[in-house]
Design an enzyme around this catalytic site. Structure first.
Site, PDB file in Angstrom:
ATOM      1  N   ARG A  95       0.853  -1.203   0.000  1.00 48.70           N
ATOM      2  CA  ARG A  95       0.000   0.000   0.000  1.00 48.70           C
ATOM      3  C   ARG A  95       0.882   1.244   0.000  1.00 48.70           C
ATOM      4  O   ARG A  95       0.643   2.183  -0.758  1.00 48.70           O
ATOM      5  CB  ARG A  95      -0.950   0.026   1.221  1.00 48.70           C
ATOM      6  CG  ARG A  95      -1.674   1.363   1.320  1.00 48.70           C
ATOM      7  CD  ARG A  95      -2.868   1.420   2.285  1.00 48.70           C
ATOM      8  NE  ARG A  95      -2.778   0.566   3.441  1.00 48.70           N
ATOM      9  CZ  ARG A  95      -1.971   0.769   4.489  1.00 48.70           C
ATOM     10  NH1 ARG A  95      -1.192   1.830   4.546  1.00 48.70           N
ATOM     11  NH2 ARG A  95      -1.957  -0.092   5.488  1.00 48.70           N
TER      12      ARG A  95
ATOM     13  N   TYR B 119     -17.210  16.476 -15.453  1.00 52.01           N
ATOM     14  CA  TYR B 119     -17.649  15.084 -15.446  1.00 52.01           C
ATOM     15  C   TYR B 119     -18.689  14.878 -14.327  1.00 52.01           C
ATOM     16  O   TYR B 119     -18.514  15.363 -13.202  1.00 52.01           O
ATOM     17  CB  TYR B 119     -16.418  14.202 -15.214  1.00 52.01           C
ATOM     18  CG  TYR B 119     -16.712  12.742 -15.032  1.00 52.01           C
ATOM     19  CD1 TYR B 119     -17.135  11.972 -16.096  1.00 52.01           C
ATOM     20  CD2 TYR B 119     -16.549  12.137 -13.791  1.00 52.01           C
ATOM     21  CE1 TYR B 119     -17.402  10.619 -15.925  1.00 52.01           C
ATOM     22  CE2 TYR B 119     -16.800  10.789 -13.614  1.00 52.01           C
ATOM     23  CZ  TYR B 119     -17.235  10.042 -14.687  1.00 52.01           C
ATOM     24  OH  TYR B 119     -17.493   8.715 -14.518  1.00 52.01           O
TER      25      TYR B 119
ATOM     26  N   ASP C 269      -8.575  18.404 -14.981  1.00 49.23           N
ATOM     27  CA  ASP C 269      -8.880  17.025 -15.363  1.00 49.23           C
ATOM     28  C   ASP C 269      -8.501  16.886 -16.832  1.00 49.23           C
ATOM     29  O   ASP C 269      -9.153  17.442 -17.714  1.00 49.23           O
ATOM     30  CB  ASP C 269     -10.375  16.751 -15.134  1.00 49.23           C
ATOM     31  CG  ASP C 269     -10.763  15.296 -15.434  1.00 49.23           C
ATOM     32  OD1 ASP C 269     -10.055  14.639 -16.229  1.00 49.23           O
ATOM     33  OD2 ASP C 269     -11.785  14.835 -14.891  1.00 49.23           O
TER      34      ASP C 269
ATOM     35  N   LYS D  13      -9.479   5.611 -19.193  1.00 46.52           N
ATOM     36  CA  LYS D  13      -9.857   6.056 -20.531  1.00 46.52           C
ATOM     37  C   LYS D  13      -8.663   5.938 -21.483  1.00 46.52           C
ATOM     38  O   LYS D  13      -8.199   4.837 -21.718  1.00 46.52           O
ATOM     39  CB  LYS D  13     -10.439   7.465 -20.443  1.00 46.52           C
ATOM     40  CG  LYS D  13     -11.433   7.671 -19.272  1.00 46.52           C
ATOM     41  CD  LYS D  13     -12.702   6.858 -19.412  1.00 46.52           C
ATOM     42  CE  LYS D  13     -13.565   6.852 -18.155  1.00 46.52           C
ATOM     43  NZ  LYS D  13     -13.869   8.142 -17.562  1.00 46.52           N
TER      44      LYS D  13
HETATM   45  C1  LIG Z   1     -14.324   8.658 -16.311  1.00 44.24           C
HETATM   46  C2  LIG Z   1     -13.926  10.020 -15.901  1.00 44.24           C
HETATM   47  C3  LIG Z   1     -13.616  10.318 -14.564  1.00 44.24           C
HETATM   48  C4  LIG Z   1     -13.756   9.297 -13.443  1.00 44.24           C
HETATM   49  O1  LIG Z   1     -12.850   8.263 -13.563  1.00 44.24           O
HETATM   50  P1  LIG Z   1     -13.145   6.739 -13.073  1.00 44.24           P
HETATM   51  O2  LIG Z   1     -11.899   6.038 -13.483  1.00 44.24           O
HETATM   52  O3  LIG Z   1     -14.371   6.287 -13.786  1.00 44.24           O
HETATM   53  O4  LIG Z   1     -13.331   6.804 -11.604  1.00 44.24           O
HETATM   54  C5  LIG Z   1     -13.202  11.606 -14.271  1.00 44.24           C
HETATM   55  N1  LIG Z   1     -13.118  12.557 -15.217  1.00 44.24           N
HETATM   56  C6  LIG Z   1     -13.430  12.304 -16.509  1.00 44.24           C
HETATM   57  C7  LIG Z   1     -13.318  13.406 -17.504  1.00 44.24           C
HETATM   58  C8  LIG Z   1     -13.843  11.041 -16.886  1.00 44.24           C
HETATM   59  O5  LIG Z   1     -14.165  10.810 -18.166  1.00 44.24           O
END
Ligand SMILES: *Cc1c(COP(=O)(O)O)cnc(C)c1O
Length: 388
Positions: free
Chosen positions: A48, A101, A174, A199
């Site tokens: 961890r 998001y 982000d 993603k």
């Molecule tokens: C999917 C997504 C998130 C969240 O991520 P997870 O891996 O699903 O927890 C945050 N910001 C954006 C722009 C996303 O597309």
């Protein structure tokens, strides 16, 4: 220092000293032998707190975003949660872009509000308009997402950084949609970058993960503390898969951008399409800013279709190559209906999305096959109208 494409393949991926393995081994061990109490061989004690496979990913992520520190998490939202809890205390305020998001909004509105954090959602495509709100609400954090999900709005990162820093706020970007292959927020003055590595960074729809990248030592110490103290770490196997995906990030983003650009242009002239939201189109309101701060426009397109919610539902049910699914950023193309899927949690809020919106995550398949598929689904709307 090496350039991006070289870093993507090599950063954190040194040849294994013990065996010469070109690909660093996957270290599944939860614990590490100490040669006497507190005498660790490579600083590792318990997985961890630190794990070599996760460390390799973190080294890679820091290099790609131009940061000094990176932390890998079990999901994008876990990364956001840890970053926000590192920065905020009860009574603090956060200013977020008004189409972040949906899960980010849910975290701030649904979870953090219970712990005494207030927020304001504003339009950040107008940094001067944002200045007054930020000066008066004095947020601890300004949260930017560009291009945004699902409307593909563009925010001028450098201009918003100037506005936020003038009021002493920390700026988080982000960068999930653009990825560091196309946009590097730290170089534009941002203090922190977050990713859903689920993603484009992972890129193959087979791992859920997140990351925080920083270039401020004090901030990094706070995040490092909570990364370990709260423990929402990326597993070794997830870290391994993510690094494996990142090696092809630059070539994938090139193809995603090429394919999406061609499809966006084609959809503009389709009679059943009202609007195409793609920052690469000269008609997009944020096109000039996107050109200035991005080196490509990415693989995400949203469209509104004529015929309202029923038409949008029909389109997403009638593609064959574009798979109906949430998520995005994989090599395979996906289609979804944000109103009832990814963005159902923001219905009725300032972040609500149009009911006739269809979002495409354009993959790296053949562009003609992809175009034919989405055009055929749109064409079939006419038979729907005739049958009605
Ligand atoms: C999917 C997504 C998130 C969240 O991520 P997870 O891996 O699903 O927890 C945050 N910001 C954006 C722009 C996303 O597309």
């Amino acid at each position: 220092m090496s350039k991006f494409n070289t870093l993507a393949v090599h950063a954190g991926q040194d040849v294994d000293v013990a065996t010469g393995a070109v690909i660093p081994p996957l270290h599944l061990s939860s614990t590490f032998k100490q040669d006497g109490v507190g005498n660790m061989r490579a600083g590792y004690e318990y997985s961890r707190s630190g794990n070599p496979t996760r460390a390799n990913l973190q080294t890679n992520l820091a290099a790609l975003e131009g940061g000094s520190h990176a932390f890998a998490f079990s999901s994008g939202l876990a990364a956001e949660d840890t970053l926000l809890r590192s920065l905020l205390q009860p009574g603090d305020h956060v200013v977020i872009a008004n189409d972040v998001y949906g899960g980010t909004y849910r975290l701030i509105n649904g979870v953090f509000s219970k712990w005494g954090i207030t927020h304001t959602a504003i339009d950040m495509s107008d940094p001067e308009g944002a200045r007054a709100v930020i000066a008066s609400t004095k947020p601890k954090v300004v949260w930017i997402e560009t291009p945004s999900n699902p409307m593909l709005r563009i925010i001028d990162i450098a201009a918003m950084v100037e506005v936020a820093h003038a009021s002493g706020a920390v700026v988080v970007v982000d960068n999930t949609f653009a990825t560091p292959a196309l946009q590097q927020p730290l170089s534009l003055g941002a203090d922190a970058v977050v990713h859903s590595t689920t993603k484009y960074l992972g890129g193959h729809s087979d791992v859920v993960g997140g990351a925080v990248i920083l270039q401020n030592y004090t901030l990094a110490e706070q995040v490092a503390y909570l990364h370990n103290a709260a423990g929402a770490i990326a597993s070794p196997f997830d870290s391994y898969l993510t690094v494996r995906g990142i090696k092809t990030l630059a070539v994938r983003m090139d193809r995603h951008s090429q394919n999406a650009g061609a499809i966006a242009e084609r959809l503009q002239s389709h009679p059943r399409v009202e609007n195409v939201f793609y920052p690469g189109l000269p008609s997009h309101v944020g096109h000039d800013i996107a050109r200035a701060q991005m080196s490509g426009f990415g693989g995400m397109i949203s469209i509104t279709v004529t015929g309202g919610e029923a038409a949008a539902r029909h389109v997403v049910a009638n593609t064959h190559l574009f798979t109906l699914a949430e998520s995005l950023g994989g090599v395979e193309s996906l289609v979804e209906f944000p109103f009832a899927m990814t963005h159902a949690s923001v219905a009725g809020t300032a972040l609500a999305v149009p009911e006739n919106l269809v979002r495409l995550s354009v993959g790296i398949e053949d562009v003609d096959d992809l175009t034919d598929d989405i055009v055929a689904a749109l064409d079939s709307l006419d038979s729907l109208a005739n049958n009605a």
